[in-house]
Structures are given as structure tokens and as C-alpha cells.
Design a protein around this motif. Structure first.
Motif: not given
Length: 326
Positions: A199, A203-204, A210, A223, A227, A236, A238, A249, A252-254
Motif C-alpha cells: 500500500e 491509508s483509508l 476518500v 479509476y 485517483e 485516497t 476507496g 481494485r 485493501d481498497d474496499q
């Protein structure tokens, strides 16, 4: 005494643990009791000053040579907490709303034969000593009102429902080592190595902005515009479960019940219908902006602001406006 389990990063308490401490502080105040914490891991003894600002009077650092480094052994952690609770006479044990917090306290409950309530949104002490609480059920789609009874009660805080801000009055926390009596069986299951993921960026869980994309984004390539929007806003990206299932995706992006729980200042949801499972993950956002072609989409009903339109036209226009305003 109210005992709170705290997770930390080399002596710095995690935000969700501070939320758990806030719930414990409310209970300690209501019951006229002391507030103490237990922590495992290297540099736990550095927690005293930070936790004193949150009203913690004592920090118990679990000291055992087989729990050094990044080792996580759930039964060993639970046995340590249970032994400390017995030694200190804790009447309640709280934990953070994390996978580890729930895991450890469930095991503590088994060892102490004590009831556990997870994902608590609020707790009050009744006249008879029981706890009257509200907590999330069914992934947050239902709020349960319940009573928690027993000589010793266990609770975990729901994510982002209690403030992680310091207490009104700080205290000077004492710091002491606690050496549990552990058996080999307590360490039969353990994590002894943690490898960093790939990552990059914010972070989310930490992002203040987001930008989320769902099935309506259309493809992985599309996407790029999300971005760009996230970068312009210092945030960031999601994704919904549908987008992750499509392979657009990584997991980790969920955002959602089986993904990350986020609490940004603003969540910009693009092409997301607003299924209950997704809303569980983003309900901690201060504000929600939905961009969707369907005015009847469930997420529109939950949004603070909505743009009814094609995200492939709206998002590039937003990006242009932000670049011009910079």
C-alpha cells in the motif's frame, strides 16, 4: 477498577484503542472507579504520558520473553489480561473495535466465564449495576438496546463512536510490569512475523478525504479520474465490494462491512448504489457527497449532497475546477 486493553505502535496508542479508553473512562466516571489499561508488546512502558492525558491512572505492561517483538498470540494475550483482571479486581474490561480487540476479549470472556458485548455505541450504568447499552448488530443495519449483567463485564467499542480526544483533566499515570504465568498451549497459535503490504500513500483509515468508486465507474482504467480527484483533494481512493469483485481494485481498497471502516471529513461516492453493507463502512464520514445517475439510489437518500449525473462527466469537471482554483 475498569481495565482497558490498548493496542499501540512502539509506545504510541492506536486511535481505536483511545476510543476504547474513552468508553472505559465513561464507565469509570459513572461508577466512581479507577481507570487502568493493559498493553502488550515492546515499548509499552512508553504509554504512560500519552494515556495519562486520557485519564488513565495506571498502565500495566505485560512482560514475557515469549511475547517480545511483533508476536501476537491471542490465547497468551487473553490469559495475560484475565490474570491481571483477577489480580487487580477489575469489574469491567473494555477493548478497541478492532479484529484483535474482539478476538482477545472473546477469549478473555471464556477464561473468566464473563459476558461480552461487542460494537458498543453507548453504555450507561443502571441503578442495579447492570450496563444498559446500545450496540451495532447485523453489520450496523440494526441498533440493539440491551442489558449486560454479571460481576465482571466485557465490552468492545464500535469504531469511531467514541472520541479519541484527551480527557478534560489529565492525570499522571503509573507504569508497572505484569508478568503472566503462560503455558506452551497459550502460544500454540501465534503471529510471529508481519510483512508490510504494498500500500502506498494515505491509508483509508487515516484519510480525511476518500473518493469511492463502485460498479458505475465501469472499468479499472476509469479509476484514473477518481485517483486524480483524490490527489487534488489530498485524499485516497476507496471502492465498493462490487468493484473489488470485478477485479478493478484490490481488497485493501474496499469500504464496507467486509472491508475498511472509514471516518473522513468527506466521502465522495461515485457510481455506488449504497447497499447496507457498504454504508456500514462509510457511516463514520462527517459528510457524504454522492454522484450517481439514479436519483432513487439508496445512497442518495443518505447523502448530505448529491449530484445526479454521469460520474464520467462530473468527476473530470470537478478535477478541472480544482486545478483552476489551485
Amino acid at each position: 477498577m475498569i481495565l482497558a486493553l490498548v493496542e499501540h505502535d512502539e509506545g504510541t496508542p492506536e486511535e481505536l484503542s483511545l476510543e476504547g479508553v474513552a468508553m472505559a473512562r465513561e464507565l469509570a466516571t459513572a461508577e466512581g472507579d479507577s481507570l487502568e489499561v493493559v498493553a502488550v508488546g515492546d515499548e509499552a512502558d512508553a504509554l504512560g504520558e500519552a494515556l495519562g492525558e486520557h485519564g488513565v491512572e495506571a498502565v500495566h505492561c505485560v512482560a514475557h520473553d515469549r511475547l517480545e517483538g511483533e508476536t501476537y498470540a491471542p490465547d497468551a494475550w487473553a490469559e495475560s489480561v484475565a490474570q491481571l483482571a483477577d489480580d487487580c479486581g477489575a469489574t469491567a474490561i473494555t477493548g478497541p473495535g478492532t479484529d484483535r480487540g474482539r478476538d482477545v476479549l472473546a477469549r478473555v470472556g471464556t477464561k473468566l466465564d464473563a459476558p461480552l458485548a461487542t460494537d458498543c455505541l453507548g453504555v450507561e450504568v443502571a441503578d442495579d449495576g447492570a450496563y444498559e447499552l446500545r450496540r451495532n448488530r447485523w453489520g450496523g443495519s440494526l441498533i440493539e438496546h440491551a442489558r449486560l449483567e454479571g460481576n465482571r463485564k466485557l465490552l468492545t467499542a464500535a469504531e469511531h463512536e467514541f472520541s479519541s480526544e484527551p480527557a478534560a483533566s489529565a492525570v499522571e499515570a503509573t507504569v508497572s510490569a505484569f508478568e503472566p504465568d503462560l503455558e506452551d498451549d497459550d502460544l500454540a497459535v501465534r503471529v510471529d512475523r508481519v510483512e508490510a503490504g504494498d500500500e502506498e500513500g494515505i491509508s483509508l483509515g487515516e484519510a480525511r478525504v476518500v473518493v469511492g468508486g463502485g460498479r458505475g465507474v465501469g472499468s479499472a482504467a476509469d479509476y484514473d479520474q477518481l485517483e486524480e480527484l483524490a490527489e487534488l483533494l489530498g485524499g485516497t481512493v476507496g471502492a465498493s465490494r462490487a468493484a473489488v469483485n470485478e477485479g478493478w481494485r484490490p481488497h485493501d481498497d474496499q469500504v464496507g462491512q467486509t472491508g475498511a471502516k472509514i471516518s473522513p471529513d468527506i466521502y465522495i461516492a461515485c457510481g455506488i448504489s449504497g447497499a447496507v453493507q457498504h454504508m456500514v463502512g462509510c457511516k463514520g464520514a462527517d459528510s457524504l457527497l454522492a454522484i450517481n445517475t439514479d436519483p432513487e439510489a439508496a445512497i442518495i437518500q443518505k447523502a448530505d449532497w448529491a449530484v445526479i449525473g454521469d460520474l464520467h462527466e462530473v468527476v473530470p469537471a470537478l478535477n478541472d475546477a480544482l486545478r483552476e482554483a489551485d
